[in-house]
Scaffold this motif. Structure first.
Motif, PDB file in Angstrom:
ATOM      1  N   ASP A 237       0.834  -1.210   0.000  1.00  0.00           N
ATOM      2  CA  ASP A 237       0.000   0.000   0.000  1.00  0.00           C
ATOM      3  C   ASP A 237       0.868   1.259   0.000  1.00  0.00           C
ATOM      4  O   ASP A 237       0.588   2.226  -0.721  1.00  0.00           O
ATOM      5  N   LEU A 238       1.918   1.255   0.822  1.00  0.00           N
ATOM      6  CA  LEU A 238       2.808   2.413   0.869  1.00  0.00           C
ATOM      7  C   LEU A 238       3.593   2.558  -0.435  1.00  0.00           C
ATOM      8  O   LEU A 238       3.823   3.681  -0.911  1.00  0.00           O
ATOM      9  N   ASN A 239       4.016   1.437  -1.019  1.00  0.00           N
ATOM     10  CA  ASN A 239       4.698   1.503  -2.314  1.00  0.00           C
ATOM     11  C   ASN A 239       3.824   2.188  -3.355  1.00  0.00           C
ATOM     12  O   ASN A 239       4.294   3.033  -4.130  1.00  0.00           O
ATOM     13  N   ASP A 240       2.548   1.817  -3.384  1.00  0.00           N
ATOM     14  CA  ASP A 240       1.630   2.424  -4.355  1.00  0.00           C
ATOM     15  C   ASP A 240       1.468   3.919  -4.092  1.00  0.00           C
ATOM     16  O   ASP A 240       1.435   4.727  -5.037  1.00  0.00           O
ATOM     17  N   ALA A 241       1.349   4.274  -2.800  1.00  0.00           N
ATOM     18  CA  ALA A 241       1.146   5.685  -2.464  1.00  0.00           C
ATOM     19  C   ALA A 241       2.352   6.529  -2.876  1.00  0.00           C
ATOM     20  O   ALA A 241       2.204   7.618  -3.455  1.00  0.00           O
ATOM     21  N   PHE A 242       3.561   6.047  -2.614  1.00  0.00           N
ATOM     22  CA  PHE A 242       4.742   6.833  -2.958  1.00  0.00           C
ATOM     23  C   PHE A 242       5.065   6.769  -4.444  1.00  0.00           C
ATOM     24  O   PHE A 242       5.633   7.718  -5.006  1.00  0.00           O
ATOM     25  N   ALA A 243       4.708   5.671  -5.102  1.00  0.00           N
ATOM     26  CA  ALA A 243       4.885   5.625  -6.557  1.00  0.00           C
ATOM     27  C   ALA A 243       4.027   6.687  -7.229  1.00  0.00           C
ATOM     28  O   ALA A 243       4.433   7.285  -8.241  1.00  0.00           O
ATOM     29  N   ALA A 244       2.847   6.942  -6.669  1.00  0.00           N
ATOM     30  CA  ALA A 244       1.979   7.987  -7.216  1.00  0.00           C
ATOM     31  C   ALA A 244       2.586   9.372  -7.037  1.00  0.00           C
ATOM     32  O   ALA A 244       2.205  10.320  -7.742  1.00  0.00           O
ATOM     33  N   LEU A 245       3.536   9.515  -6.095  1.00  0.00           N
ATOM     34  CA  LEU A 245       4.233  10.785  -5.872  1.00  0.00           C
ATOM     35  C   LEU A 245       5.592  10.812  -6.572  1.00  0.00           C
ATOM     36  O   LEU A 245       6.455  11.629  -6.252  1.00  0.00           O
ATOM     37  N   ASN A 246       5.791   9.884  -7.525  1.00  0.00           N
ATOM     38  CA  ASN A 246       7.037   9.786  -8.299  1.00  0.00           C
ATOM     39  C   ASN A 246       8.236   9.389  -7.448  1.00  0.00           C
ATOM     40  O   ASN A 246       9.376   9.784  -7.727  1.00  0.00           O
ATOM     41  N   PHE A 247       8.014   8.598  -6.392  1.00  0.00           N
ATOM     42  CA  PHE A 247       9.109   8.020  -5.624  1.00  0.00           C
ATOM     43  C   PHE A 247       9.479   6.668  -6.234  1.00  0.00           C
ATOM     44  O   PHE A 247       8.597   5.888  -6.631  1.00  0.00           O
ATOM     45  N   GLU A 248      10.765   6.411  -6.317  1.00  0.00           N
ATOM     46  CA  GLU A 248      11.227   5.105  -6.773  1.00  0.00           C
ATOM     47  C   GLU A 248      11.316   4.157  -5.585  1.00  0.00           C
ATOM     48  O   GLU A 248      11.793   4.529  -4.509  1.00  0.00           O
ATOM     49  N   VAL A 249      10.860   2.913  -5.753  1.00  0.00           N
ATOM     50  CA  VAL A 249      10.962   1.891  -4.718  1.00  0.00           C
ATOM     51  C   VAL A 249      12.249   1.113  -4.951  1.00  0.00           C
ATOM     52  O   VAL A 249      12.475   0.563  -6.035  1.00  0.00           O
ATOM     53  N   TYR A 250      13.089   1.057  -3.922  1.00  0.00           N
ATOM     54  CA  TYR A 250      14.455   0.536  -4.060  1.00  0.00           C
ATOM     55  C   TYR A 250      14.691  -0.559  -3.028  1.00  0.00           C
ATOM     56  O   TYR A 250      14.170  -0.493  -1.906  1.00  0.00           O
ATOM     57  N   GLU A 251      15.458  -1.570  -3.405  1.00  0.00           N
ATOM     58  CA  GLU A 251      15.826  -2.638  -2.484  1.00  0.00           C
ATOM     59  C   GLU A 251      17.336  -2.686  -2.346  1.00  0.00           C
ATOM     60  O   GLU A 251      18.060  -2.473  -3.320  1.00  0.00           O
ATOM     61  N   SER A 252      17.797  -2.999  -1.136  1.00  0.00           N
ATOM     62  CA  SER A 252      19.234  -3.094  -0.893  1.00  0.00           C
ATOM     63  C   SER A 252      19.531  -4.413  -0.178  1.00  0.00           C
ATOM     64  O   SER A 252      18.633  -5.037   0.389  1.00  0.00           O
ATOM     65  N   PRO A 253      20.805  -4.854  -0.188  1.00  0.00           N
ATOM     66  CA  PRO A 253      21.144  -6.138   0.454  1.00  0.00           C
ATOM     67  C   PRO A 253      20.964  -6.111   1.967  1.00  0.00           C
ATOM     68  O   PRO A 253      21.169  -5.073   2.612  1.00  0.00           O
ATOM     69  N   GLU A 254      20.568  -7.251   2.528  1.00  0.00           N
ATOM     70  CA  GLU A 254      20.386  -7.348   3.974  1.00  0.00           C
ATOM     71  C   GLU A 254      21.715  -7.550   4.700  1.00  0.00           C
ATOM     72  O   GLU A 254      21.805  -7.263   5.892  1.00  0.00           O
ATOM     73  N   VAL A 255      22.721  -8.062   4.025  1.00  0.00           N
ATOM     74  CA  VAL A 255      24.064  -8.180   4.611  1.00  0.00           C
ATOM     75  C   VAL A 255      24.845  -6.918   4.261  1.00  0.00           C
ATOM     76  O   VAL A 255      24.982  -6.563   3.088  1.00  0.00           O
ATOM     77  N   SER A 256      25.320  -6.233   5.273  1.00  0.00           N
ATOM     78  CA  SER A 256      26.017  -4.971   5.051  1.00  0.00           C
ATOM     79  C   SER A 256      27.341  -4.986   5.825  1.00  0.00           C
ATOM     80  O   SER A 256      27.863  -6.056   6.143  1.00  0.00           O
ATOM     81  N   SER A 257      27.846  -3.825   6.163  1.00  0.00           N
ATOM     82  CA  SER A 257      29.143  -3.743   6.837  1.00  0.00           C
ATOM     83  C   SER A 257      29.142  -2.590   7.824  1.00  0.00           C
ATOM     84  O   SER A 257      28.285  -1.694   7.789  1.00  0.00           O
ATOM     85  N   GLU A 258      30.123  -2.607   8.703  1.00  0.00           N
ATOM     86  CA  GLU A 258      30.291  -1.516   9.657  1.00  0.00           C
ATOM     87  C   GLU A 258      30.531  -0.193   8.944  1.00  0.00           C
ATOM     88  O   GLU A 258      30.066   0.865   9.392  1.00  0.00           O
ATOM     89  N   LEU A 259      31.216  -0.229   7.812  1.00  0.00           N
ATOM     90  CA  LEU A 259      31.502   0.992   7.068  1.00  0.00           C
ATOM     91  C   LEU A 259      30.214   1.685   6.639  1.00  0.00           C
ATOM     92  O   LEU A 259      30.037   2.895   6.867  1.00  0.00           O
ATOM     93  N   VAL A 260      29.295   0.921   6.033  1.00  0.00           N
ATOM     94  CA  VAL A 260      28.074   1.509   5.497  1.00  0.00           C
ATOM     95  C   VAL A 260      27.086   1.841   6.605  1.00  0.00           C
ATOM     96  O   VAL A 260      26.452   2.903   6.591  1.00  0.00           O
ATOM     97  N   GLU A 261      26.933   0.943   7.576  1.00  0.00           N
ATOM     98  CA  GLU A 261      25.886   1.096   8.584  1.00  0.00           C
ATOM     99  C   GLU A 261      26.260   2.044   9.715  1.00  0.00           C
ATOM    100  O   GLU A 261      25.364   2.563  10.397  1.00  0.00           O
ATOM    101  N   PHE A 262      27.558   2.295   9.918  1.00  0.00           N
ATOM    102  CA  PHE A 262      27.963   3.143  11.049  1.00  0.00           C
ATOM    103  C   PHE A 262      28.952   4.240  10.641  1.00  0.00           C
ATOM    104  O   PHE A 262      28.679   5.425  10.852  1.00  0.00           O
ATOM    105  N   ASP A 263      30.097   3.862  10.065  1.00  0.00           N
ATOM    106  CA  ASP A 263      31.133   4.858   9.784  1.00  0.00           C
ATOM    107  C   ASP A 263      30.615   5.971   8.874  1.00  0.00           C
ATOM    108  O   ASP A 263      30.744   7.159   9.197  1.00  0.00           O
ATOM    109  N   GLU A 264      30.036   5.587   7.750  1.00  0.00           N
ATOM    110  CA  GLU A 264      29.603   6.587   6.765  1.00  0.00           C
ATOM    111  C   GLU A 264      28.279   7.236   7.136  1.00  0.00           C
ATOM    112  O   GLU A 264      27.875   8.205   6.493  1.00  0.00           O
TER     113      GLU A 264
END
Length: 352
Positions: A120-147
């Motif tokens: 439902d939220l995807n549809d609502a934001f798509a109507a506002l020209n938002f892109e729906v994006y997916e990212s990997p569930e495995v990440s790193s300390e660099l991405v999740e904390f340092d940066e």
């Protein structure tokens, strides 16, 4: 031999013969269990005879005790053998299988309530020209904390909050892998792959090593929104909040905005909504205060924009992070988040 000892020997012989006949006639496991309880159980017939042996003379105790032991060994062996036979031959079905009967109809599938709200939220934001994006569930300390501008001594870096992958010990930065503890790191992936301005919505599951209660789970869903442009006022957050709540509930919902600190935003805020389980009166879901925190957010910190390859002197934006599971709880009046992750069809099939 005394008359009492002679009587007990006869009782043992008769009981042994009767029990062996009953074992041979046993037609089910429940029949075998009933015989075992009647003859060998704590209140059974053989233990009753054993209690009488104590009053006999020593010589009689030896003779009657030997007979009792022999009968018990024989009965136990026959019971075990009959039970094994029945287990090997007893049909698994309560009645014979009739292959000519029509099959049972397959019931229609249903979306999980969290998945339905995400769509439902995807549809609502798509109507506002938002892109729906997916990212990997495995990440790193660099991405999740340092940066994301988390200081080196920030408590969220400790293992009590984050699931670090095996082999992460002694490593730092990009080499220290983890299950993502929040969605905000996905925005960095997107910034590096796209040129601003952009409007972005990215739902997904996140993981935190914490104690469970009616409001918290170790794996749960978030829904994050990011708007980046040359001039994005903080008031845009109110518009995004109204969009989300109107989509979820189809009506206005009381909210309040208060200041909040998060390393990756400056300034930051918290959005609380009136508890929909108790209508603001107070319950265990809202910890009896009538309000539930659902949406932290703020403007991306300049250090985060730099980590994403953007010039903070030119670009600004607005983050909004939604606790998706908590909104589902409010939408349907669910008072315990653990119900939604228990895979109990009795609960899940209520939501069509």
């Amino acid at each position: 031999m005394s008359d009492t000892a002679e009587r007990l020997r006869r009782d043992i012989t008769v009981l042994n013969e009767q029990t062996l006949d009953r074992i041979r006639a046993a037609a089910s496991i429940s029949d075998v269990d009933a015989i075992r309880r009647d003859v060998l159980g704590r209140s059974g017939r053989l233990p009753a005879i054993r209690r009488e042996i104590g009053a006999l003379p020593a010589e009689d105790r030896r003779v009657v005790g030997a007979a009792l032991h022999e009968a018990q060994t024989l009965i136990t062996g026959d019971l075990d053998a009959r039970q094994r036979h029945l287990l090997d031959t007893e049909p698994a079905l309560p009645r014979p299988l009739d292959v000519t009967l029509p099959g049972l109809p397959v019931g229609p599938g249903r979306l999980h309530p969290t998945t339905q709200l995400m769509y439902d939220l995807n549809d609502a934001f798509a109507a506002l020209n938002f892109e729906v994006y997916e990212s990997p569930e495995v990440s790193s300390e660099l991405v999740e904390f340092d940066e994301l501008n988390f200081p080196a001594d920030h408590p969220a870096r400790e293992s009590m909050d984050t699931f670090w992958l095996a082999g992460a010990e002694g490593r730092r930065g990009a080499d220290r892998l983890c299950l993502r503890p929040h969605l905000t790191g996905a925005s960095l992936h997107y910034m590096r792959e796209h040129e601003p301005p952009f409007r972005l919505a990215y739902p997904g599951r996140v993981y935190r090593n914490e104690s469970t209660d009616p409001r918290h789970e170790r794996a749960f869903f978030q829904y994050e929104v990011l708007l980046v442009d040359e001039d994005v006022p903080l008031s845009a957050a109110r518009f995004l909040v109204d969009t989300i709540l109107d989509t979820v509930f189809g009506r206005p919902v009381r909210t309040r905005m208060r200041t909040g600190f998060f390393p990756f935003v400056e300034p930051g805020f918290e959005i609380d909504m009136e508890c929909q389980v108790c209508a603001g009166r107070g319950c265990r879901t809202c910890r009896h205060v009538g309000w539930l925190e659902v949406m932290p957010g703020g403007s991306p910190h300049p250090n985060v924009l730099r980590a994403g390859g953007l010039d903070p002197d030119r670009w600004t934006g607005c983050y909004l992070n939604v606790g998706l599971d908590r909104l589902v709880m409010m939408r349907y009046g669910i008072d315990d988040v653990r119900l939604m992750h228990a895979a109990d069809l009795r609960f899940l099939t209520q939501f069509a």
